[in-house]
Design an enzyme around this catalytic site. Structure first.
Site, mmCIF file in Angstrom:
data_model
loop_
_atom_site.group_PDB
_atom_site.id
_atom_site.type_symbol
_atom_site.label_atom_id
_atom_site.label_comp_id
_atom_site.label_asym_id
_atom_site.label_seq_id
_atom_site.Cartn_x
_atom_site.Cartn_y
_atom_site.Cartn_z
ATOM 1 N N ARG A 1 0.840 -1.190 0.000
ATOM 2 C CA ARG A 1 0.000 0.000 0.000
ATOM 3 C C ARG A 1 0.879 1.246 0.000
ATOM 4 O O ARG A 1 2.050 1.199 0.406
ATOM 5 C CB ARG A 1 -0.935 0.004 1.212
ATOM 6 N N GLY B 1 6.701 -2.049 -4.630
ATOM 7 C CA GLY B 1 6.791 -1.216 -3.448
ATOM 8 C C GLY B 1 5.708 -0.156 -3.350
ATOM 9 O O GLY B 1 4.892 0.040 -4.261
ATOM 10 N N HIS B 2 5.733 0.570 -2.240
ATOM 11 C CA HIS B 2 4.705 1.580 -1.975
ATOM 12 C C HIS B 2 4.774 2.743 -2.970
ATOM 13 O O HIS B 2 5.848 3.147 -3.402
ATOM 14 C CB HIS B 2 4.820 2.112 -0.541
ATOM 15 N N ASN B 3 3.604 3.231 -3.350
ATOM 16 C CA ASN B 3 3.457 4.394 -4.229
ATOM 17 C C ASN B 3 3.984 4.171 -5.641
ATOM 18 O O ASN B 3 4.176 5.128 -6.400
ATOM 19 C CB ASN B 3 4.118 5.635 -3.627
ATOM 20 N N SER C 1 7.815 4.440 -5.037
ATOM 21 C CA SER C 1 7.623 5.690 -5.775
ATOM 22 C C SER C 1 8.182 5.664 -7.194
ATOM 23 O O SER C 1 8.417 6.709 -7.801
ATOM 24 C CB SER C 1 8.227 6.877 -5.006
#
Length: 343
Positions: free
Chosen positions: A213, A234-236, A254
């Site tokens: 998330r 991974g996140h974002n 990201s």
């Protein structure tokens, strides 16, 4: 099924007998009488000599093969369609098993199947015709679209959103916490991961995939993207539509992956990277920073043609090292003679 009926289904042209009875679909080497097979590339023409298939799907007629042929636009696509037609059973909804827990706040549309030992939390929405296999956990506020398939032991954490026709294979975890910490007072202090995950329509997620998330905002997987087994996102991270991620790809937080990008097996992508639309990255490559559209390999990545040249040189390094040593020894010998003559 008569071959002429298959021709109608695939909008194809028969070259040979149209009343052949087709009873199955198989590869060239495994095909038996009654099967239809396909020729995906001219390099496999020689295999047709030994095939027992009653018909072969081809893009263009093959003069070397004297049996019945079915001319189609894309033999591989035709193969997929016929596998679906012959072997995929029609879905029959079974409703909600009494051995599963489904919150009273959950909204379940018609023709949904929830098999035994599932847990469906509050404020969950499951669309028409979706199938939830045994052992699935669905967290608070999850949305699942129409005709999705969630295979056994999948975890959909809170706030995850799946579009329509999404497939998630066994053991995958979507919406786990992103890997975020700040080093403070000699310790790694956890940064709360309060964002969500959005999976758009027609995405397929393989077995044991993990999609984190977002810290805030959303991790996004675009429409029609296909993810192989054992991939970590991974996140974002933002992945554009129609991309392909092969097994053991890992993408740092990201990162932006464009539309119709292909990442080969075991590709590692650092955080905050940006891969442009239509890019192809070869297996086991390491990606950092901004990657313009192209084909790349290596770690760190370089254009694929340069990488092939570099690999060619690398394989010759032992020989080049030996030759260099001979040259160095020869130079020392010459220098030694020169010093003696100078005296």
């Amino acid at each position: 099924m008569k071959l002429k009926d298959i021709a109608k289904l695939l909008e194809a042209e028969i070259i040979g007998q149209e009343d052949i009875e087709i009873t199955g679909v198989s590869g060239i080497e495994d095909a038996l009488e009654g099967d239809i097979t396909f020729l995906s590339s001219p390099k496999y023409i020689k295999r047709l000599r030994d095939t027992k298939a009653s018909c072969v799907m081809v893009k263009e007629p093959v003069s070397e093969f004297h049996g019945t042929q079915l001319k189609v636009t894309d033999p591989y696509y035709g193969f997929a369609k016929l596998l679906e037609h012959f072997y995929v059973k029609p879905f029959k909804p079974i409703g909600i098993s009494s051995l599963s827990f489904v919150s009273d706040d959950a909204v379940i549309k018609e023709d949904v199947s929830i098999e035994p030992f599932c847990y469906v939390s509050g404020d969950v929405r499951i669309g028409r015709g979706s199938v939830i296999y045994p052992g699935v956990f669905i967290g608070e506020g999850v949305t699942i679209g129409d005709t999705c398939i969630i295979y056994p032991n999948v975890v959909l954490r809170e706030g995850v959103s799946l579009g329509n026709r999404v497939i998630v294979h066994s053991g995958s975890v979507i919406g786990s916490d992103g890997f975020g910490y700040v080093f403070h007072n000699g310790m790694h202090y956890k940064i709360p991961q309060v964002g969500a995950v959005i999976i758009e329509d027609d995405v397929e997620i393989g077995a044991n995939v993990t999609i984190d998330r977002a810290t805030t905002g959303n991790t996004l997987v675009g429409k029609g993207t296909k993810i192989d087994n054992l991939v970590q996102i991974g996140h974002n991270v933002k992945i554009g539509e129609g991309s392909i991620l092969v097994s053991q790809v890992a993408i740092g937080g990201s990162t932006k992956v464009g539309r119709f990008v292909s990442l080969g097996g075991q590709v590692g992508v650092s955080d905050h990277a940006n891969i442009e639309d239509g890019t192809m990255i070869g297996a086991q490559s390491g990606v950092m920073g901004h990657v313009p559209k192209g084909i790349y390999s290596g770690s760190p990545t370089i254009p694929h043609i340069q990488w092939l040249k570099a690999v060619s040189v690398f394989s010759k390094l032992p020989e080049l090292s030996k030759r260099l040593k001979l040259i160095e020894d020869k130079l020392e010998e010459i220098q030694g003679k020169s010093k003696k003559e100078a005296k």
